[in-house]
Design an enzyme around this catalytic site. Structure first.
Site, PDB file in Angstrom:
ATOM      1  N   SER A  29       0.793  -1.235   0.000  1.00 34.65           N
ATOM      2  CA  SER A  29       0.000   0.000   0.000  1.00 34.65           C
ATOM      3  C   SER A  29       0.820   1.277   0.000  1.00 34.65           C
ATOM      4  CB  SER A  29      -0.954   0.007   1.191  1.00 34.65           C
ATOM      5  OG  SER A  29      -2.037  -0.861   0.952  1.00 34.65           O
ATOM      6  N   ILE A  30       2.120   1.195   0.221  1.00 35.25           N
ATOM      7  CA  ILE A  30       2.960   2.387   0.054  1.00 35.25           C
ATOM      8  C   ILE A  30       2.903   2.839  -1.404  1.00 35.25           C
ATOM      9  CG2 ILE A  30       5.285   3.349   0.351  1.00 35.25           C
ATOM     10  CD1 ILE A  30       5.758   1.202   2.491  1.00 35.25           C
TER      11      ILE A  30
END
Length: 308
Positions: free
Chosen positions: A46-47
């Site tokens: 999710s970064i």
């Protein structure tokens, strides 16, 4: 009490421009016993949303789109239920769209036809009105990646390669499936390799990027030094746009803004099948911390221990 350890992956801690700690350990692939090295690329999960947000900001700066644009403007088949949702709502997780657990019919590891995937997202009525509440939504970032493709008139992964990674010198980074690429870590659960999630369509924009530890440390210079983006756009990335409901924490454009280990922090974590990731900048001490691991299990005390 022994300090929590990283069994498999990369950990980097910097203060200013000095590296305080660099740890590379374990196997990139248990089946082949190939070791993790500084050149190993990991899914940052999710970064990846930060890169999608930067792509949107770059296009907005060029006038190719606006953050106030309705998302339906940039989709092949407008959805009436999404008529009030703007790109800003998607960036801040205030669109009302659900997260993966709200779409149990989606197999995150299976390829999907892009427009069919949008239809599945649209089959669930919004959980709230646009702007009403904060609800973390990876599908919202898939829509942002589709908007980037249409506004830029090129594949999303190519846009990131040319307009985000290349200008920053992130030579080990790429988006999408790792087929045929060298130096990629295999995800593990319980010590065994597991299949990757689909990164070309299902997780596009939401969890599709691979980075080396050094590249992800460089990425933290986007908020730290204002690299890549114009000053106003860089500031907007880490502005507290939407309270998350947790004390003292808000969401910017792809970043959580709050405190960690008692210190002001701009950060995000990631969790794909077989991978965990964390990247954070602590402005008051000018420390940057990156952790990338190709295993599903990680001691939650590890990050706190490294910052103390």
């Amino acid at each position: 009490m022994p300090k929590p350890s990283l069994d498999r992956g990369v950990l980097l801690l910097a203060q200013g421009d000095d590296i305080l700690m660099s740890r590379v350990t374990g196997a990139a692939d248990a089946a082949t016993a190939s070791p993790c090295t500084p050149a190993t690329r990991f899914q940052i999960a999710s970064i990846s949303k930060q890169m999608a947000a930067a792509a949107v900001q770059l296009l907005a700066g060029r006038g190719a789109l606006r953050l106030t644009d309705p998302v339906n403007r940039w989709l092949p088949h407008p959805q009436p239920a999404w008529s009030g949702i703007t790109l800003h709502h998607l960036l801040t997780h205030t669109s009302g769209l659900g997260h993966w657990e709200d779409y149990p019919m989606i197999d995150l590891a299976a390829p999907a036809e892009p427009d069919e995937l949008l239809g599945i997202f649209a089959s669930l009525p919004p959980l709230s009105a646009p702007g009403a509440t904060w609800h973390y939504s990876s599908p919202g970032y898939v829509l942002l990646a589709r908007a980037v493709e249409r506004a830029a008139d090129r594949p999303y992964a190519a846009f990131l390669a040319d307009e985000v990674f290349a200008p920053l010198g992130m030579t080990g980074s790429f988006a999408g499936a790792a087929d045929g690429r060298d130096d990629v870590a295999t995800g593990h659960e319980g010590g065994r390799p597991v299949p990757s999630w689909d990164l070309d369509t299902v997780s596009m924009g939401a969890g599709d990027v691979w980075c080396t530890g050094a590249d992800l440390l460089t990425w933290l210079d986007v908020p730290r030094r204002g690299r890549l983006l114009e000053p106003a756009a860089a500031a907007a990335m880490t502005a507290p746009h939407a309270p998350t409901g947790r004390p003292g924490e808000s969401y910017g454009y792809g970043w959580f803004v709050g405190t960690l280990a008692g210190e002001r922090a701009i950060h995000h974590s990631g969790d794909n099948g077989g991978y965990k990731a964390f990247a954070g900048w602590f402005p008051d001490s000018d420390r940057r911390l990156v952790v990338l691991t190709n295993q599903a299990e990680i001691d939650p005390a590890l990050l706190k221990a490294e910052l103390e």
